[in-house]
Design a protein around this motif. Structure first.
Motif, mmCIF file in Angstrom:
data_model
loop_
_atom_site.group_PDB
_atom_site.id
_atom_site.type_symbol
_atom_site.label_atom_id
_atom_site.label_comp_id
_atom_site.label_asym_id
_atom_site.label_seq_id
_atom_site.Cartn_x
_atom_site.Cartn_y
_atom_site.Cartn_z
ATOM 1 N N GLU A 141 29.797 13.392 -66.743
ATOM 2 C CA GLU A 141 29.471 14.697 -67.328
ATOM 3 C C GLU A 141 30.731 15.511 -67.661
ATOM 4 O O GLU A 141 30.790 16.176 -68.674
ATOM 5 N N GLY A 142 31.723 15.448 -66.780
ATOM 6 C CA GLY A 142 32.926 16.295 -66.972
ATOM 7 C C GLY A 142 34.042 15.569 -67.699
ATOM 8 O O GLY A 142 33.820 14.591 -68.423
ATOM 9 N N GLN A 143 35.283 16.042 -67.470
ATOM 10 C CA GLN A 143 36.451 15.470 -68.164
ATOM 11 C C GLN A 143 37.149 14.393 -67.339
ATOM 12 O O GLN A 143 37.893 13.586 -67.871
ATOM 13 N N VAL A 144 36.918 14.399 -66.027
ATOM 14 C CA VAL A 144 37.565 13.393 -65.153
ATOM 15 C C VAL A 144 36.789 12.075 -65.309
ATOM 16 O O VAL A 144 35.581 12.030 -65.101
ATOM 17 N N THR A 145 37.485 11.009 -65.693
ATOM 18 C CA THR A 145 36.793 9.737 -65.968
ATOM 19 C C THR A 145 37.146 8.607 -65.005
ATOM 20 O O THR A 145 36.551 7.539 -65.074
ATOM 21 N N SER A 146 38.121 8.799 -64.132
ATOM 22 C CA SER A 146 38.405 7.738 -63.148
ATOM 23 C C SER A 146 39.111 8.331 -61.932
ATOM 24 O O SER A 146 39.827 9.325 -62.039
ATOM 25 N N THR A 147 38.868 7.693 -60.798
ATOM 26 C CA THR A 147 39.517 8.130 -59.562
ATOM 27 C C THR A 147 39.551 6.957 -58.581
ATOM 28 O O THR A 147 38.685 6.084 -58.610
ATOM 29 N N LYS A 148 40.579 6.944 -57.720
ATOM 30 C CA LYS A 148 40.731 5.855 -56.729
ATOM 31 C C LYS A 148 40.511 6.421 -55.326
ATOM 32 O O LYS A 148 40.732 7.607 -55.088
ATOM 33 N N ASN A 149 40.125 5.532 -54.399
ATOM 34 C CA ASN A 149 39.898 5.914 -52.995
ATOM 35 C C ASN A 149 39.080 7.209 -52.911
ATOM 36 O O ASN A 149 39.486 8.194 -52.306
ATOM 37 N N ALA A 150 37.929 7.181 -53.555
ATOM 38 C CA ALA A 150 37.151 8.415 -53.741
ATOM 39 C C ALA A 150 36.163 8.656 -52.613
ATOM 40 O O ALA A 150 35.428 7.754 -52.220
ATOM 41 N N LYS A 151 36.188 9.916 -52.120
ATOM 42 C CA LYS A 151 35.112 10.367 -51.241
ATOM 43 C C LYS A 151 34.033 10.958 -52.153
ATOM 44 O O LYS A 151 34.343 11.651 -53.119
ATOM 45 N N ILE A 152 32.756 10.658 -51.845
ATOM 46 C CA ILE A 152 31.670 10.998 -52.769
ATOM 47 C C ILE A 152 30.654 11.914 -52.099
ATOM 48 O O ILE A 152 30.168 11.628 -50.996
ATOM 49 N N ALA A 153 30.359 13.037 -52.795
ATOM 50 C CA ALA A 153 29.306 13.953 -52.340
ATOM 51 C C ALA A 153 28.060 13.687 -53.178
ATOM 52 O O ALA A 153 28.136 13.618 -54.396
ATOM 53 N N LEU A 154 26.911 13.507 -52.515
ATOM 54 C CA LEU A 154 25.665 13.180 -53.229
ATOM 55 C C LEU A 154 24.642 14.304 -53.065
ATOM 56 O O LEU A 154 24.398 14.774 -51.944
ATOM 57 N N TYR A 155 24.041 14.716 -54.181
ATOM 58 C CA TYR A 155 23.042 15.798 -54.160
ATOM 59 C C TYR A 155 21.804 15.368 -54.941
ATOM 60 O O TYR A 155 21.910 14.741 -56.002
ATOM 61 N N SER A 156 20.628 15.740 -54.415
ATOM 62 C CA SER A 156 19.391 15.452 -55.159
ATOM 63 C C SER A 156 18.997 16.634 -56.036
ATOM 64 O O SER A 156 18.068 16.550 -56.830
ATOM 65 N N CYS A 157 19.723 17.765 -55.880
ATOM 66 C CA CYS A 157 19.411 18.973 -56.652
ATOM 67 C C CYS A 157 20.377 19.109 -57.835
ATOM 68 O O CYS A 157 21.296 18.314 -57.992
ATOM 69 N N ALA A 158 20.156 20.125 -58.642
ATOM 70 C CA ALA A 158 21.058 20.398 -59.763
ATOM 71 C C ALA A 158 22.325 21.078 -59.259
ATOM 72 O O ALA A 158 22.284 21.830 -58.279
ATOM 73 N N VAL A 159 23.454 20.798 -59.917
ATOM 74 C CA VAL A 159 24.706 21.487 -59.578
ATOM 75 C C VAL A 159 24.853 22.613 -60.607
ATOM 76 O O VAL A 159 25.323 22.411 -61.718
ATOM 77 N N ASP A 160 24.367 23.792 -60.226
ATOM 78 C CA ASP A 160 24.305 24.922 -61.157
ATOM 79 C C ASP A 160 24.160 26.200 -60.347
ATOM 80 O O ASP A 160 24.081 26.156 -59.119
ATOM 81 N N ILE A 161 24.093 27.335 -61.046
ATOM 82 C CA ILE A 161 23.863 28.618 -60.369
ATOM 83 C C ILE A 161 22.498 28.555 -59.695
ATOM 84 O O ILE A 161 21.491 28.213 -60.325
ATOM 85 N N ILE A 162 22.476 28.850 -58.402
ATOM 86 C CA ILE A 162 21.240 28.694 -57.627
ATOM 87 C C ILE A 162 20.244 29.790 -58.002
ATOM 88 O O ILE A 162 20.585 30.979 -58.036
ATOM 89 N N GLN A 163 19.027 29.353 -58.280
ATOM 90 C CA GLN A 163 17.933 30.311 -58.504
ATOM 91 C C GLN A 163 17.365 30.709 -57.152
ATOM 92 O O GLN A 163 17.258 29.884 -56.249
ATOM 93 N N THR A 164 16.988 31.951 -57.022
ATOM 94 C CA THR A 164 16.410 32.418 -55.744
ATOM 95 C C THR A 164 15.021 31.823 -55.576
ATOM 96 O O THR A 164 14.328 31.558 -56.556
#
Length: 546
Positions: A228-251
């Motif tokens: 989705e973003g501009q970063v296209t490769s990374t090594k020795n990566a720690k990964i954060a996983l989310y089932s929700c949207a990464v956006d401004i949180i709706q109340t």
């Protein structure tokens, strides 16, 4: 007043109008046998390495070109109740072993064809069923004595390749050596030390273009997506996983904000932006380099992710997200909170690659401790790649079978001929009418080398006589040679054509079970369909003419 037509006396008078009944040998038993024979003959031409393909267009207008009996039966909308029983037996074989679906249907059809001849001679269905059950018990007693190869070390690549070769050869003759190499590598690389092998851990990614020889195994997962973003490769990566949207949180609750001045409006927008930035900064501070979400990334969130050098990957499938979390050993979080050290996943390299004109996102492990392996298939058409995928599926299921029971019996019709000969001798020792059924069971087993010969364009009768002669001389491992131009036999233990012991064991059981069930049906009662078209009625008292 409508004229009342009385119903004929008998069983049909008890049923609703429109119901149909078929009973007795002529109407029920022969009808069922005829339908099963026709279905069995249609899939028999797809048996073996030289089997013909079927072109099937299913109810969704999707086209399949395949010789895989499991797919043919899954996509055909069969209505006949007796044929459905055969298909159910075949589906049980698929669930138990994952291969040998055609074996069940062909053998069940051959048993029913033999039973029809006995019924016309006056043998009862109960005698035939009893004889088939006795023959099955004897065949399962003989089967362990025919074991010609056993694998003990499941991590030995060369030994595993030998055993998988024949199951791939029956689907993809000519490409078996290349495919076996891929499947064996993928399966051995993820074979766990303690728990059992899971078929679902071998993924297949089909990418159009190039040729089959460009296919490869990737330790990890491959998704047909761009980041989705501009970063296209990374090594020795720690990964954060989310089932929700990464956006401004709706109340969670609805609220009204009263803004009176332009200054307040500016501060409100800035407050939202600052909150989102602090959340993404908190994720970056945990050491995470990649954020994987099961929903969309907002434009503002992507801006801050690019700012903090985070790679953004979106997966639309929740199943893919679960598999990825298992692969990278991370935890899927339901809310946009910074993950703890235990919740972060790890991967050696995450990068975007382009295969043909398809962009793919690869999560690759350089070591050997990957939990999931992906076989990337290349090919010219979708139908061709689907067929390769089915061959891989059979190969992976065979590997799963050999990790449970590493015994193999000779292939190419050798096992069937040997059991047939021993059953013919056993039939002579039986005093009752069931001896005829046992003899017919032995004859029915000859259908497999016959089908292999017919599909190869060679005289089947000559092949059967040569096989019988070889086995009478004590050559237990002699099978049909499909590469020969004339009827010939070959020692399958030397040419490494092995069939999994458990495939034959369960195939015989399910085929005989289905055949005995169909033979014991003496009446078919078809109730009137509730959803059928209703007769058209005009207004009361009118002649329904306009």
């Amino acid at each position: 007043m409508a004229l009342h037509v009385p119903k004929a006396p008998g069983f049909s008078s008890m049923l609703k109008e429109g119901a149909r009944t078929y009973s007795g040998l002529e109407e029920a038993v022969y009808r069922n046998i005829g339908a099963c024979k026709d279905f069995s003959n249609s899939v028999r031409s797809a048996y073996g390495p030289n089997g013909m393909n079927k072109m099937i267009i299913n109810h969704l207008e999707k086209q399949f070109v395949t010789s895989d009996a499991g797919t043919i039966m899954r996509e055909l909308d069969v209505e006949h109740p007796a044929v459905k029983l055969m298909i159910m037996a075949s589906q049980m074989q698929e669930a138990e072993i994952g291969d040998g679906t055609n074996f069940v249907v062909i053998f069940c059809g051959a048993l029913l064809e033999a039973a029809e001849e006995l019924l016309r001679l006056g043998v009862t269905t109960s005698d035939i069923s009893e004889g088939y059950e006795k023959a099955l018990d004897k065949a399962l007693e003989i089967l362990p004595t025919l074991v010609c190869h056993e694998i003990k070390d499941y991590r030995d690549l060369d030994k595993v390749k030998e055993c998988l070769r024949s199951s791939i050869m029956s689907k993809q003759l000519g490409n078996e050596d290349f495919l076996v190499e891929l499947i064996a590598k993928a399966c051995i690389s993820i074979l766990p030390e303690q728990t059992t092998f899971n078929v679902d851990n071998i993924r297949v990614c089909k990418i159009l273009g190039c040729g089959l020889q460009s296919s490869e195994v990737v330790q990890g997962m491959v998704f047909k997506r761009f980041v989705e973003g501009q970063v296209t490769s990374t090594k020795n990566a720690k990964i954060a996983l989310y089932s929700c949207a990464v956006d401004i949180i709706q109340t969670e609750t609805k609220g009204t904000v009263l803004i009176k001045t332009a200054e307040e409006l500016k501060n409100f927008s800035k407050g939202e932006e600052n909150l989102l930035e602090s959340q993404i900064k908190a994720i970056a501070d945990t050491g995470a380099k990649v954020v994987v979400a099961g929903a969309k990334f907002g434009d503002m969130a992507l801006h801050y992710m690019n700012k903090y050098g985070l790679m953004a990957v979106r997966l639309n499938s929740k199943f893919d997200l679960r598999r990825l979390s298992k692969t990278v050993n991370g935890t899927v979080l339901p809310r946009l909170t910074p993950p703890t050290t235990e919740e972060l996943g790890y991967c050696d390299s995450v990068y975007v690659d382009e295969l043909g004109d398809t962009s793919v996102c690869v999560f690759r492990f350089d070591g050997v401790d990957s939990r999931i392996a992906t076989i990337v298939i290349r090919g010219a058409t979708d139908n061709y790649m689907d067929d390769i995928e089915r061959a891989i599926d059979d190969g992976v299921n065979t590997f799963k079978g050999l990790t449970r029971d590493g015994r193999f019996v000779p292939g190419a019709g050798a096992t069937e001929i040997d059991i047939a000969q021993q059953l013919s001798i056993y039939a002579d020792t039986l005093p009752g009418l069931d001896q005829y059924a046992v003899r017919k069971f032995a004859t029915a087993l000859e259908i497999f080398p016959k089908a292999l010969a017919d599909n190869s364009g060679i005289n089947a009768t000559e092949v059967i006589s040569k096989l019988h002669l070889a086995h009478k001389q004590g050559k237990k491992n002699e099978g049909f040679d499909i590469d020969a131009e004339q009827a010939a036999t070959i020692d399958v233990s030397e040419s490494k054509i092995f069939d999994l012991y458990s495939t034959k064991f369960w195939g015989l059981k399910y085929a005989v079970g289905a055949a005995a069930t169909i033979l014991k049906v003496d009446q078919i009662i078809m109730a009137k369909r509730a959803g059928g078209p209703k007769p058209r009625q005009g207004p009361a008292g009118s002649d329904d003419e306009s």
